[in-house]
Motif scaffolding. Structure first.
Motif, PDB file in Angstrom:
ATOM      1  N   THR A   1     -13.018  -5.366  -1.346  1.00 57.19           N
ATOM      2  CA  THR A   1     -14.391  -5.765  -1.681  1.00 57.19           C
ATOM      3  C   THR A   1     -14.908  -6.794  -0.685  1.00 57.19           C
ATOM      4  O   THR A   1     -16.069  -6.737  -0.254  1.00 57.19           O
TER       5      THR A   1
ATOM      6  N   LEU B   1     -15.575  -4.996   2.638  1.00 64.18           N
ATOM      7  CA  LEU B   1     -16.774  -4.156   2.507  1.00 64.18           C
ATOM      8  C   LEU B   1     -18.029  -5.005   2.595  1.00 64.18           C
ATOM      9  O   LEU B   1     -19.001  -4.630   3.273  1.00 64.18           O
ATOM     10  N   SER B   2     -18.033  -6.144   1.935  1.00 59.55           N
ATOM     11  CA  SER B   2     -19.197  -7.031   1.973  1.00 59.55           C
ATOM     12  C   SER B   2     -19.483  -7.503   3.392  1.00 59.55           C
ATOM     13  O   SER B   2     -20.640  -7.513   3.843  1.00 59.55           O
TER      14      SER B   2
ATOM     15  N   CYS C   1     -19.296   3.102  -2.051  1.00 58.23           N
ATOM     16  CA  CYS C   1     -18.067   2.785  -1.320  1.00 58.23           C
ATOM     17  C   CYS C   1     -17.180   1.852  -2.150  1.00 58.23           C
ATOM     18  O   CYS C   1     -15.950   1.984  -2.157  1.00 58.23           O
ATOM     19  N   GLU C   2     -17.797   0.944  -2.882  1.00 56.86           N
ATOM     20  CA  GLU C   2     -17.039   0.037  -3.740  1.00 56.86           C
ATOM     21  C   GLU C   2     -16.296   0.808  -4.826  1.00 56.86           C
ATOM     22  O   GLU C   2     -15.163   0.443  -5.204  1.00 56.86           O
ATOM     23  N   SER C   3     -16.894   1.893  -5.334  1.00 53.52           N
ATOM     24  CA  SER C   3     -16.188   2.700  -6.339  1.00 53.52           C
ATOM     25  C   SER C   3     -14.924   3.306  -5.765  1.00 53.52           C
ATOM     26  O   SER C   3     -13.910   3.444  -6.453  1.00 53.52           O
TER      27      SER C   3
ATOM     28  N   ILE D   1     -13.176   1.890  -3.326  1.00 56.84           N
ATOM     29  CA  ILE D   1     -12.240   0.779  -3.122  1.00 56.84           C
ATOM     30  C   ILE D   1     -11.583   0.381  -4.435  1.00 56.84           C
ATOM     31  O   ILE D   1     -10.410  -0.003  -4.462  1.00 56.84           O
ATOM     32  N   LEU D   2     -12.304   0.476  -5.536  1.00 55.50           N
ATOM     33  CA  LEU D   2     -11.712   0.145  -6.830  1.00 55.50           C
ATOM     34  C   LEU D   2     -10.604   1.113  -7.214  1.00 55.50           C
ATOM     35  O   LEU D   2      -9.719   0.765  -8.001  1.00 55.50           O
TER      36      LEU D   2
ATOM     37  N   CYS E   1     -22.444   0.363  -2.753  1.00 48.98           N
ATOM     38  CA  CYS E   1     -22.030   0.487  -4.165  1.00 48.98           C
ATOM     39  C   CYS E   1     -21.106   1.681  -4.363  1.00 48.98           C
ATOM     40  O   CYS E   1     -20.087   1.598  -5.060  1.00 48.98           O
TER      41      CYS E   1
ATOM     42  N   ARG F   1      -7.975  -4.153  -4.048  1.00 47.59           N
ATOM     43  CA  ARG F   1      -9.326  -4.219  -4.594  1.00 47.59           C
ATOM     44  C   ARG F   1     -10.039  -5.494  -4.165  1.00 47.59           C
ATOM     45  O   ARG F   1     -11.210  -5.456  -3.748  1.00 47.59           O
ATOM     46  N   VAL F   2      -9.345  -6.617  -4.251  1.00 45.94           N
ATOM     47  CA  VAL F   2      -9.979  -7.901  -3.912  1.00 45.94           C
ATOM     48  C   VAL F   2     -10.327  -7.952  -2.433  1.00 45.94           C
ATOM     49  O   VAL F   2     -11.482  -8.210  -2.045  1.00 45.94           O
TER      50      VAL F   2
ATOM     51  N   ALA G   1     -14.692   4.015   2.510  1.00 46.10           N
ATOM     52  CA  ALA G   1     -13.760   3.375   1.581  1.00 46.10           C
ATOM     53  C   ALA G   1     -12.316   3.609   2.007  1.00 46.10           C
ATOM     54  O   ALA G   1     -11.473   2.698   1.933  1.00 46.10           O
TER      55      ALA G   1
END
Length: 1117
Positions: free
Chosen positions: A240, A243-244, A549-551, A553-554, A547, A236-237, A196
């Motif tokens: 994400t 990351l995807s 890692c997304e936390s 990034i948020l 998932c 954040r945008v 992240a």
């Protein structure tokens, strides 16, 4: 041998080959089941006939050496090496030899992982805010920590063959599954949050330095919190999205990530070389990067084109964009900002060069508050302290509040990645050689780069530029890029690709680490993440990693994410050092590392540094990380799979246990520390299962005082012949202990007879000072039956032995009626009948029982007996005061027992026990028949007296007639009439029905009951109301006066005491009672058991207690 198995697969079932190319069916190393003839043919000519019987378990040395020499590393965490050796599919696959050496396998991967986003995006800011001295201290501490950890890791890596699995494998196999799982999860979370952080760094470079116009949430015209929120939303945008894409790349094929690794590494190296080249160039040709300053405040460069208030255009004075930014109009007479009016503009050279002497100005720290204006040291400014600053969006502002510990947390991720080489241990040609050399060289190289960068940045760049995190004062350039040669874009694109590569590496490594933990099976709920695609790729683990890692990034702030992953990495490094130190200090026999530059003090120093840095970075993050690791540890300990990996924690346990046992040997425990250390003696049935499982339930309920529990059982036979039964019995004990939640040890003893086996358990149970002081054994059931007589004798011998050994004894009677651990008493009493004082165990046991949830709602009552010459009132006061000092809450009652004449019942009861034995002797019966006759008469006496409900009269025929018939003699069956009162009258009975007592017989002192016999015998035998009638019935029976007076007194006391106990405690949930001592000679064993029966008759749950001869409870604190 194993490497040739594939060559002989096609020969399976045919004649056995010779040498190492043996088919697997006949291979002794695979523990085959070939016949003796085949074995003899196979080993014929090998000079192994002497050992051929042991070949199933002990392979030939040639076979063993062949398998070890061709050892191959396995997939990380997939299975233990020993398990995989027996896997047929693993043998069929030809394993390619690893080809990577120290440079490609360890050194360069470590370099790529260590050098990264922090160096390019935050290093200059760290130097500017922390000062050269402060930042150098931080860098030195962090690099020292990683170097010491690398030394410890090198010692582990050179202590035997390193299978694939890297750091997780080394920690878990050194510290055990609990620590291994906890640290493995921490390392996994650290690697995931590192991904992240790299993605956030990648987006920061993209949106701020490469294509600012791509921002979805525009920041122009915004200031303060609004501008900050817009930036974070953009992060954040885009984070994400990136990351995807990265997760998709990893899912499609990891081979592409590995192929691009060298490209990303080349970008990092080129960027660093460009910085060093730029530093050298500044010594003779510093670049032109002016910074506009008004007073001492640094201005944002994007709001103006010329650093001046006005300019001369022809003969006129014209205002600039800067004027219009601070004034309400473009005219010279406009109203302007007070600070703008009072202070002059000046330009500061952003990069004065190495020879400029700027190093002295940058030596010390310059911490800033959030939203404070970036100021140039040494410049004077005219400022009204009472006037708040205006037009702050024109100045360069601090985005966060900075302090020393924050800098530590932000910097430390830049030195992580030292385990990249050990994670590739399965691909190395010689892991024991490559891991130490490659890792230590990589850390030395990167440490030099970091330390030199701190000094060179402080010597080349002005402080206002260093503290300008996003380059807002230098035309939005990356600050480190302004120093690079030949162009800032070298650094911009180099850092962009390096962060992309590092993010991909994290998303590749973290799922595999989670898959290794899941496949180890130490954390049950993670087992689903051990599965993957057909080629082994961890699909589910990748999804969870994305998932998590997304936390991160948020969170959207690189400065906020960095301390989080610092915690997890520091905890991982701390346990690596701890593992090394423990193995050395405990002198584990298998701890023989080849790495010669290792010492346990270095590991302890590294562990201390890790712990210090954790709390320096963020004390609350450190506590959270420790709580997470602690919860995982306890979870694995509670319900995880049991693993034995030869870990160092077992060594700690052994050393601590030895130390504690040696301390316990110094003397007996003080009364305040006494607690029941229980040896539970259980019986086994024919299937080696426990006959009285409720004994363990009672043990669990008594263990509120903790202490030692040994559950012992006996197996009759010899050790060589009955070892399988003993193992089965031990497994049965362990299973039952687990069900009943009894924490302790099981012990099964094999002996030629059960009596000796029980004695061995009592004598030899425990170790050193940790021995049992209490024996728990159930009251023998059906002890009057002939086939159970041996249990009765064993029981009395246990009482004698515990008395001789000064051990306390607990004997629950009717154990099947005791509550299980799942039952609850909502009310009731625990009654203690304190007859004699033998150490206070009677007082302590109810207190321990009431600590358990089964007995918690029960109240405690204490009864004691007063004789005629005792002052019962004073006794009660003294007892209440004694309980007050003992801090026990209980009701107290003193029961007065008046002297009374010995009743006819007592004489008759004693007579029946003694005379029946004499009659049988004179009839010359065999021993077995005599035991049956004794059983008959005692059953008659018990069934015909002392019943509270007269309608439930138990009748039983004497079996004397049957026994006599067997001896060739005839004798009619005797009729026995038992009298409870002195002046009772006989009650007539019907010829065809049992005796029907009158209402007067219902009273305990006056009842008369009779057994029924044949009519012929009834007519000839009168009712027994006096000794003369007894004489008529038993011609050989002596007078009452000839009875053993000791037995008469004991029977009298047992009867009277039982009457009082039943009257007071018949409704109690549990009755605790002093247990009388056993007879000193062997002839009184049967009468002793009868005394106990009379004493406890009519009570549901009775716990007979004998003290061990020492005080176990005290009034002192």
């Amino acid at each position: 041998m194993l490497n040739n198995l594939t060559e002989c697969e096609e020969g399976e079932g045919g004649p056995n080959s010779q040498g190492d190319a043996t088919s697997k069916e006949s291979s002794p190393f695979i523990n085959s089941s070939t016949s003796d003839i085949e074995k003899s043919q196979h080993y014929d000519g090998k000079n192994m006939a002497l050992f051929e019987e042991e070949m199933d378990t002990s392979p030939m040395v040639s076979s063993l050496l062949s398998s070890l020499a061709n050892y191959s590393n396995l997939t990380q965490g997939s299975k233990e090496h020993e398990e995989a050796e027996n896997n047929e599919e693993a043998r069929k696959k030809t394993v390619q030899a690893p080809r990577m050496g120290t440079l490609m396998g360890v050194y360069l991967p470590c370099m790529q992982n260590i050098l990264g986003v922090i160096l390019f995006l935050r290093m200059t800011w760290l130097v500017g805010v922390g000062g050269v001295l402060g930042t150098f201290t931080i860098v030195f501490m962090c690099c020292s920590t990683t170097m010491l950890t690398a030394i410890s890791m090198s010692a582990i890596a050179t202590n035997g063959v390193v299978p694939a699995g890297g750091s997780y494998y080394m920690i878990s196999r050194s510290l055990g599954p609990e620590f291994g799982g906890a640290v493995g999860i921490c390392f996994y979370l650290g690697t995931t949050y590192a991904g992240a952080m790299y993605i956030l760094g990648c987006i920061e470079i993209l949106l701020i330095y490469i294509v600012p116009a791509a921002a979805i949430f525009k920041m122009e015209g915004l200031e303060g919190a609004e501008a900050e929120a817009a930036l974070l939303n953009n992060m954040r945008v885009y984070g994400t999205i990136v990351l995807s894409l990265m997760a998709l790349v990893v899912f499609v094929g990891v081979k592409y990530v590995n192929k691009l690794a060298l490209v990303f590494l080349a970008c990092v190296i080129l960027s660093i070389l460009a910085v060093y080249a730029g530093v050298i160039k500044t010594s003779f040709d510093p670049p032109d990067f002016p910074v506009c300053v008004i007073g001492n405040r640094t201005l944002m460069s994007k709001g103006f084109d010329i650093c001046a208030k006005t300019i001369e255009s022809g003969n006129a004075t014209v205002t600039t964009k800067l004027w219009r930014a601070f004034c309400d109009s473009e005219f010279l007479n406009a109203t302007c900002d007070e600070y703008f009016t009072n202070n002059n503009l000046s330009q500061v050279q952003g990069i004065p060069g190495v020879t400029s002497g700027i190093l002295a100005e940058n030596l010390f720290s310059s911490f800033m508050e959030k939203n404070s204006i970036l100021e140039k040291r040494g410049l004077q400014a005219v400022l009204d302290p009472d006037t708040p600053p205006t037009n702050t969006n024109r100045y360069v502002l601090a985005d966060i509040t900075s302090f020393f510990t924050l800098l530590v947390g932000i910097y430390f991720p830049s030195v992580t990645g030292i385990m990249a080489g050990s994670n590739r241990s399965g691909d190395l040609q010689d892991a024991q050689k490559s891991i130490p050399i490659g890792t230590i060289l990589a850390i030395a190289t990167t440490s030099f780069i970091y330390m030199s960068s701190v000094i060179l940045f402080g010597a080349c760049v002005d402080g206002v530029v260093l503290r300008d995190k996003f380059g807002e004062g230098v035309d939005g350039n990356l600050v480190i890029g302004t120093l690079a040669w030949p162009s800032p874009w070298v650094i911009v694109f180099g850092s962009f690709f390096s962060t992309c590569g590092a993010g991909l590496q994290s998303l590749t490594g973290a799922p595999r680490l989670l898959q290794a933990i899941a496949r180890d099976g130490i954390i049950p709920f993670l087992r689903v993440f051990g599965h993957g695609k057909a080629n082994g790729e961890p699909t589910w683990a990748l999804l969870l990693t994305a998932c998590i890692c997304e936390s991160g990034i948020l969170i959207a702030s690189l400065d906020a994410v960095a301390p989080i992953l610092s915690m997890f990495f520091l905890m991982c490094y701390m346990f690596v050092n701890l593992a090394c130190a423990l193995q050395t200090l405990l002198r584990t026999p298998n701890w023989r590392p080849r790495f010669k530059f290792y010492h346990w003090a270095l590991s302890l120093l590294g562990m201390s540094l890790c712990l210090t840095l954790m709390f320096l970075c963020s004390w609350y993050y450190a506590i959270v990380a420790m709580v997470i690791a602690g919860c995982i540890y306890k979870y694995i300990e509670f319900c995880g799979a049991e693993k034995e990996w030869g870990d160092g924690i077992r060594g700690i346990s052994l050393s601590a246990a030895r130390f504690a046992l040696m301390r316990l040997e110094e003397g007996p425990p003080h009364t305040k520390n006494w607690r029941p250390q229980i040896l539970v003696l259980v019986g086994l049935d024919g299937e080696q299962k426990v006959e009285q499982p409720r004994l363990l339930s009672l043990t669990n309920q008594l263990k509120a005082g903790k202490g030692l529990t040994i559950v012992g059982a006996c197996v009759e036979g010899t050790y060589l012949n009955n070892q399988p039964q003993a193992q089965k019995a031990d497994q049965s004990l362990r299973k039952l202990m687990e069900v009943e939640k009894v924490k302790g040890f099981s012990q099964v003893v094999i002996s030629s007879n059960l009596r000796d086996a029980t004695s061995h358990l009592i004598q030899a149970g425990g170790l050193g000072g940790l021995r049992h002081n209490t024996v728990l054994v159930s009251f023998p059931k059906n002890w009057k039956q002939a086939e159970e007589r041996h249990r009765c004798r064993n029981f009395i011998e246990v009482i004698r032995e515990t008395t001789a050994a000064h051990l306390a004894l607990l004997v629950p009677k009717n154990i099947s009626a005791y509550p299980s651990n799942g039952e609850r008493f909502t009310e009731g009493h625990i009654d203690v009948w304190w007859i004699v004082h033998d150490g206070g165990l009677l007082m302590l046991l109810p207190f321990l029982l009431r600590q358990h949830k089964v007995w918690r709602k029960c109240k405690m009552r204490i009864f004691t007996v007063a004789q005629m010459d005792d002052n019962s009132i004073q006794m009660k006061k003294d007892l209440m005061m004694f309980l007050y000092h003992l801090r026990l809450d209980a009701e107290v009652e003193v029961v007065e027992m008046h002297d009374s004449d010995i009743s006819a019942y007592t004489y008759e009861k004693t007579l029946m026990m003694e005379q029946r034995s004499q009659i049988l002797k004179e009839m010359h019966l065999t021993k077995n028949e005599r035991e049956r006759e004794i059983q008959s008469i005692t059953d008659v006496s018990r069934g015909s007296i002392r019943r509270k409900n007269p309608s439930n009269v138990h009748t039983q025929r004497s079996i004397a007639e049957e026994s006599v018939t067997g001896c060739g003699e005839e004798k009619p069956e005797e009729e026995v009439q038992l009298i409870q009162g002195k002046n009772a009258t006989p009650t007539p009975t019907s010829p065809t029905s049992p005796a029907s007592p009158t209402p007067a017989a219902m009273t305990p002192g006056e009842g008369v009951q009779m057994t029924w016999t044949d009519d012929k015998e009834k007519a000839s035998i009168p009712a027994v109301a006096n000794p003369e009638s007894i004489k008529d019935m038993f011609n050989m029976k002596p007078e009452w006066e000839n009875l053993n007076q000791s037995n008469v007194r004991r029977m009298h006391h047992a009867q009277k005491l039982n009457e009082v106990i039943v009257k007071k405690s018949q409704e109690a949930k549990l009755v605790l009672l002093n247990m009388p001592g056993p007879p000193k000679n062997r002839t009184g064993e049967e009468t002793y058991m009868e005394f106990l029966e009379v004493l406890t008759e009519g009570l549901n749950r009775v716990l007979l207690v004998r003290g061990g001869g020492r005080e176990v409870i005290t009034i002192y604190s």
